[in-house]
Design an enzyme around this catalytic site. Sequence first.
Site, mmCIF file in Angstrom:
data_model
loop_
_atom_site.group_PDB
_atom_site.id
_atom_site.type_symbol
_atom_site.label_atom_id
_atom_site.label_comp_id
_atom_site.label_asym_id
_atom_site.label_seq_id
_atom_site.Cartn_x
_atom_site.Cartn_y
_atom_site.Cartn_z
ATOM 1 N N ASP A 15 0.835 -1.223 0.000
ATOM 2 C CA ASP A 15 0.000 0.000 0.000
ATOM 3 C C ASP A 15 0.856 1.253 0.000
ATOM 4 O OD1 ASP A 15 0.710 -0.379 2.727
ATOM 5 O OD2 ASP A 15 -1.285 0.146 3.490
ATOM 6 N N SER A 41 -6.215 -1.079 15.734
ATOM 7 C CA SER A 41 -5.932 0.360 15.859
ATOM 8 C C SER A 41 -6.720 1.177 14.828
ATOM 9 C CB SER A 41 -4.432 0.642 15.754
ATOM 10 O OG SER A 41 -3.907 0.021 14.617
ATOM 11 N N ASP A 93 -5.432 -0.041 6.025
ATOM 12 C CA ASP A 93 -6.225 -0.440 7.195
ATOM 13 C C ASP A 93 -7.344 0.556 7.474
ATOM 14 O OD1 ASP A 93 -4.202 -2.254 7.252
ATOM 15 O OD2 ASP A 93 -3.257 -1.486 9.074
ATOM 16 N N GLY A 141 -3.075 -6.403 18.770
ATOM 17 C CA GLY A 141 -1.798 -6.992 18.373
ATOM 18 C C GLY A 141 -1.970 -8.218 17.493
ATOM 19 N N LEU A 178 -5.016 -7.497 12.887
ATOM 20 C CA LEU A 178 -6.331 -7.320 12.260
ATOM 21 C C LEU A 178 -6.800 -5.870 12.365
ATOM 22 C CD1 LEU A 178 -8.037 -10.619 13.530
ATOM 23 C CD2 LEU A 178 -6.903 -10.217 11.336
HETATM 24 C C1 GLA Z 1 0.059 -2.554 8.397
HETATM 25 C C2 GLA Z 1 -0.088 -1.125 7.859
HETATM 26 C C3 GLA Z 1 -0.712 -1.135 6.461
HETATM 27 C C4 GLA Z 1 0.004 -2.103 5.535
HETATM 28 C C5 GLA Z 1 0.180 -3.466 6.206
HETATM 29 C C6 GLA Z 1 1.006 -4.411 5.376
HETATM 30 O O1 GLA Z 1 -1.199 -3.129 8.640
HETATM 31 O O2 GLA Z 1 -0.885 -0.339 8.715
HETATM 32 O O3 GLA Z 1 -0.702 0.184 5.933
HETATM 33 O O4 GLA Z 1 1.228 -1.582 5.122
HETATM 34 O O5 GLA Z 1 0.765 -3.352 7.486
HETATM 35 O O6 GLA Z 1 0.365 -4.717 4.187
#
Ligand code: GLA
Length: 395
Positions: A38, A130, A180, A124, A127
């Site tokens: 991302d 946060s 996320d 943690g 998933l």
């Molecule tokens: C975390 C980050 C995301 C992404 C993932 C890995 O969840 O918050 O932005 O980079 O790792 O795909």
Amino acid sequence: MNIPEIKKQFIDIYGGNESAIRLFTSPGRVNLIGEHVDYCGGPVFPAALTMKTTIAARKRSDNIIRLKATDLDIMVETNTSGMEKLKGQLKWGDYQIGVAVELSKAGYDICGCDLLYDDTTPHGGGLSSSAAIEISTALMFATFSNEKNGISSPVDMIEMAKLGQAAEHNFIGVNCGIMDQFASAMGKANHAIYLDCATLDYEHIPLNLGRYCLVLSNTNKKHSLGSSKYNERRMECEEGLNALKTVMPGITQLADVSVLDFEKNKAVIKNEVVRKRIRHVVYECDRVHKSVDALKSGDLITFGRLMNESHTSLQFDYEVSCDELDCLASEALKIDGVLGSRMTGAGFGGCTVSIVDKSSVDTFKEILGKIYADKFGYEASFYVSEIGDGGKEVK
Ligand code: GLA
């Protein structure tokens, strides 16, 4: 907790009655494929879970904000003008305050309120518990701000996702991508989101898994995203991009590099480790496009194979997996009825996601659970994941 329990606890803590309590919720996410791309402008394919954060909130007439969680004894109290000073000071509550600071910078009127947080997304676990906190908090403060200022248009959830990400960067110190927060804000029940992280163009794709379902297997090994590894990977990507730019001046991000371009030009990346990192990003972007095509045509076998390739690439090229995740992913594939399995999220712990025949789920949990506990001396947890909606006010 269910809603009546959350409201009861709210009243026990803050007094008053139910009438002015509002409820805001936003989910965690599972990423089906497109890991660690991302922040390179790549495509991702996450889906919102039904595990979520719920906030019970009540406006106050002064500018004090009080925060509490249903499962923690700490209470954080601040006033709306003293929030920035809390950066780096809080044991809990930094996602909430970080989001309030970013909304305030973006022109929202942050009002005083009493808040109670209830999370069902495991912390943690990779998933995005946060992001669930950030997006529910952003939606709540933006809704209150709009009401105060007589704005009747709905809250812009994509803007909330961007402000949640800004809070991670500026208040928490994790240089994360947008996946996320976007998934938590924009999720849709029974759909995954095909998101282009460079343009934020997106498409909700129906998740028709037929006789299969998604099973999340939690290593219960706490990962710390704040650990320098995540930011280190971002710097390695930057280094690889700069090397490739010397022969491909037109590119602005790694997602612009096709598999063919990479294979033709990879020798300009002198550092072998960085070359592996870039190989992961380039091939993973390619796998996302192929996965979406496969899912659209109902080809779960191909989708499962691409998930397995993704895990291998994260394990050996990007090196963000760990023994616990590798064990869950590789042992899963030995069980009948499993089409694919990979780590999901940032890695170094957290969960795998597997496509499992519904009739094999019990065997899956039993066999994998035993192998895992025998090997590591503690239990993994399993959840059959349902795909839910993005952030909203519960009325
Ligand atoms: C975390 C980050 C995301 C992404 C993932 C890995 O969840 O918050 O932005 O980079 O790792 O795909």
